[in-house]
Design an enzyme around this catalytic site. Structure first.
Site, PDB file in Angstrom:
ATOM      1  N   ASP A   1      75.296 -65.591  42.385  1.00 47.74           N
ATOM      2  CA  ASP A   1      76.485 -64.875  42.857  1.00 47.74           C
ATOM      3  C   ASP A   1      76.323 -64.448  44.317  1.00 47.74           C
ATOM      4  O   ASP A   1      75.263 -63.946  44.704  1.00 47.74           O
ATOM      5  CB  ASP A   1      76.650 -63.630  41.972  1.00 47.74           C
ATOM      6  CG  ASP A   1      77.991 -62.954  42.145  1.00 47.74           C
ATOM      7  OD1 ASP A   1      79.013 -63.566  41.822  1.00 47.74           O
ATOM      8  OD2 ASP A   1      78.001 -61.798  42.615  1.00 47.74           O
TER       9      ASP A   1
ATOM     10  N   GLU B   1      58.085 -74.034  38.357  1.00 47.22           N
ATOM     11  CA  GLU B   1      57.040 -73.769  37.346  1.00 47.22           C
ATOM     12  C   GLU B   1      57.419 -74.420  36.016  1.00 47.22           C
ATOM     13  O   GLU B   1      56.619 -74.503  35.106  1.00 47.22           O
ATOM     14  CB  GLU B   1      56.889 -72.258  37.115  1.00 47.22           C
ATOM     15  CG  GLU B   1      56.238 -71.510  38.254  1.00 47.22           C
ATOM     16  CD  GLU B   1      56.414 -69.992  38.118  1.00 47.22           C
ATOM     17  OE1 GLU B   1      56.873 -69.494  37.070  1.00 47.22           O
ATOM     18  OE2 GLU B   1      56.084 -69.296  39.109  1.00 47.22           O
TER      19      GLU B   1
HETATM   20  C1  GLC Z   1      81.421 -63.368  43.069  1.00 44.94           C
HETATM   21  C2  GLC Z   1      82.041 -63.489  41.701  1.00 44.94           C
HETATM   22  C3  GLC Z   1      83.154 -62.510  41.580  1.00 44.94           C
HETATM   23  C4  GLC Z   1      82.600 -61.125  41.773  1.00 44.94           C
HETATM   24  C5  GLC Z   1      81.858 -60.998  43.101  1.00 44.94           C
HETATM   25  C6  GLC Z   1      81.005 -59.769  43.143  1.00 44.94           C
HETATM   26  O1  GLC Z   1      82.238 -63.827  44.058  1.00 44.94           O
HETATM   27  O2  GLC Z   1      82.448 -64.805  41.467  1.00 44.94           O
HETATM   28  O3  GLC Z   1      83.802 -62.600  40.337  1.00 44.94           O
HETATM   29  O4  GLC Z   1      83.634 -60.187  41.736  1.00 44.94           O
HETATM   30  O5  GLC Z   1      80.987 -62.071  43.308  1.00 44.94           O
HETATM   31  O6  GLC Z   1      79.927 -59.885  42.262  1.00 44.94           O
END
Ligand code: GLC
Length: 568
Positions: A215, A265
């Site tokens: 993310d 790993e």
């Molecule tokens: C990313 C995710 C989104 C989230 C953001 C913060 O872009 O796809 O859904 O709100 O990160 O974590």
């Protein structure tokens, strides 16, 4: 021409994989609490197997207060009790693997939930303590520290700093939250934070997870001097230089080199795909390096109009970029953050939409509404998907797109959950309509008649519109022309057709775009309205009926042509 399925060697399974994103809370609910769960996923493994995907990517299922749909993680090494247990997670992985489907989980490293044990500890610990050093705390400006340390906005709107109350009850320091205030940013300069994430990666890898979706992979490392730059100063800085204080800094790749060592790993090595909304394919390629995450989402098609020139340019650029790192390209049209593409493509072109009134008018509620044409949107979505699935590289599909599902545009404000909506109601945020992201997260319709359309026995956490039944799996199963059947056939065929990761553009009439893959697999997409004549060849599949050798407007056809003709 390969007649048999090409079995990709284990360690490179991801290169041309079709990965299906499950948003667990909205997929299938077995226990009837209105929230999708792991048992629900387990019950749908046969559906996923029949769809013909290679892997699933699960959005966060970790314990969370759901301030941001689970992207506010309270414990990285557990399952939210509303969604299941670790034992059920193991059972799910086993069931998916047995069906030949690999498993990717979402890792959220930029921020935790404010309910994470570390953040709670930080709140009751003194300024400058080790507990505070895991996050980004600053004293406020002004005589009493009452002014935030900078004037930065959070991504979801509103300020990026939140003031805390110190353990003695006085107004205290401020912490940085790039997203909602319930999502405090970690301090990635802190070795303890780095170590903990390595532990998390091993934790899930040991449980048999095949890969990770990372993310906002570009935001982790920050360079925050004593005197912080203003928002205006930040806006003036080059985001592509690798030296911006808040995003896409070159040092972030040191973190991913450590992660790569962990991935390696395992046998086969665990994979990863970066979510990095960076400005250019060149910057993106750094995340996709084999010494780093290995792959990065390419959102260029997702943010483009349905337009042959844009599609051709984007594909050409991205294939060239992925060749420089040895990664494979990725292709995406929908995910849990954007308006579903069956609706998006029914909207006026992006250029015409800027500055126009935004809001519910742009969405649909089961029937054409002003400014949106769902039938056109769906036709283009089907065409674009066949175009995508024929490209070299891997494709990420979002749950419900295989049903041609439309965005739910008319959710009442009180039902909406997305902080991007609530924090920035008055400005477009995170989707083309300015209504936030709930409209693509409405629980899936499995049946056309049952309560909650078969999502579960206890209702749905976001209201489903009446017209959802027409898009249900049940309704589409019995319609050979349905989008579900199109996806199934396309995915099955694709696995027999995929070969070397190259394409050649072919001559096509103006509104069309065509390319061949090695082995004589020809794809033609008609972006215009008038039919175009298809070349001679065996028609394998089309997103709309082909009659007398004519491909209708807003449609794609796959053909098998003699190899020589393909490259002529
Ligand atoms: C990313 C995710 C989104 C989230 C953001 C913060 O872009 O796809 O859904 O709100 O990160 O974590």
């Amino acid at each position: 021409m390969a007649a048999e399925p090409v079995l990709l060697p284990e360690a490179t399974w991801w290169r041309q994989a079709a990965v299906y994103q499950i948003y667990p809370r909205s997929f299938a609910d077995a226990n009837g609490d209105g929230i999708g769960d792991l048992r629900g996923i387990i019950s749908r493994v046969p559906y996923l197997a029949e769809l013909g995907i290679d892997a699933v990517w699960l959005s966060p299922f970790y314990p969370s207060a759901l301030a941001d749909g689970g992207y506010d993680v309270a414990d990285y090494r557990d399952v939210d009790p509303r969604i299941g247990t670790l034992a059920e997670f193991d059972e799910m992985v086993t069931a998916l693997h047995a069906a030949g489907i690999r498993v990717i989980v979402d890792i959220v490293p930029n921020h935790s939930s404010d309910e994470h044990a570390w953040f709670r500890e930080a709140l009751v610990s003194p300024c400058g303590s080790a507990a505070r050093e895991r996050y980004i705390f600053r004293d406020g400006l002004g005589e009493h520290g009452e002014i935030p340390p900078s004037d930065w906005d959070s991504v979801f709107g509103g300020p990026a700093w939140e003031r805390i109350t110190e353990p003695d009850g006085t107004p205290g320091q401020w912490y940085l939250h790039t997203f909602a205030k319930e999502q405090p940013d970690f301090n990635w300069d802190n070795p303890e934070v780095r170590e903990d994430f390595l532990k998390t990666l091993r934790f899930w890898s040991d449980r048999g997870v095949d890969g990770f979706r990372v993310d906002v992979a570009n935001l982790l490392v920050k360079d925050l001097p004593e005197t912080l730059p203003s928002r205006a100063e930040l806006d003036a800085l080059d985001r592509d230089s690798g030296t911006h204080p808040l995003m896409d800094r070159d040092e972030v790749h040191e973190i991913y080199a450590d992660w790569r060592a962990v991935f390696n790993e395992y046998d086969p090595p665990r994979t990863a795909v970066a979510e990095a909304w960076v400005d250019s394919p060149v910057r993106r390629a750094k995340y996709a390096s084999p010494d780093g995450l290995g792959q990065a989402f390419n959102f260029d098609l997702l943010t483009a109009d349905f337009d042959p020139e844009a599609f051709r340019r984007i594909v050409t650029e991205n294939l060239a970029q992925s060749a420089t790192t040895g990664s494979s390209s990725t292709w995406v049209l929908s995910n849990h953050d954007v308006t579903r593409h069956a609706t998006r493509y029914g909207l006026p072109p992006l250029g015409d939409r800027k500055g126009v009134k935004q809001g519910i008018e742009w969405m649909i509620a089961g029937a054409p509404a002003d400014g949106v044409d769902p039938a056109l949107g769906l036709a283009r979505a089907r065409a674009a998907t066949l175009f995508l699935l024929a490209l070299p590289g891997s494709t990420y599909l979002y749950q419900g797109e295989e049903l041609g599902l439309q965005e739910v545009g008319d959710l009442p404000a009180e039902a909406r959950q997305d902080p991007a909506y609530h924090r920035s109601v008055h400005q477009p945020a995170w989707s083309y309509d300015g209504l936030g992201r709930d409209g693509c997260r409405v629980p899936l319709p499995w049946t056309s008649s049952e309560p909650s359309f078969g999502f579960g026995p206890g209702g749905a956490h976001l209201p489903q519109p009446e017209w959802f039944g027409a898009y249900s799996v049940e309704a589409e199963e019995s319609d050979p022309a349905s989008t579900l059947h199109l996806y199934r056939t396309a995915l099955r065929l694709r696995s027999t057709l995929q070969g070397a990761e190259t394409l050649d553009w072919v001559e096509t009439p103006g509104t069309a775009l065509g390319f061949t893959r090695p082995g004589g697999w020809l794809t033609i997409t008609n972006f215009g309205q008038e039919p175009v004549e298809l070349p001679v060849g065996e028609l394998l599949l089309a997103s709309a009926p082909v009659e007398n050798g004519l491909l209708p407007g807003s449609a794609t056809a796959w053909l098998r042509v003699p190899d020589a003709a393909a490259s002529a």
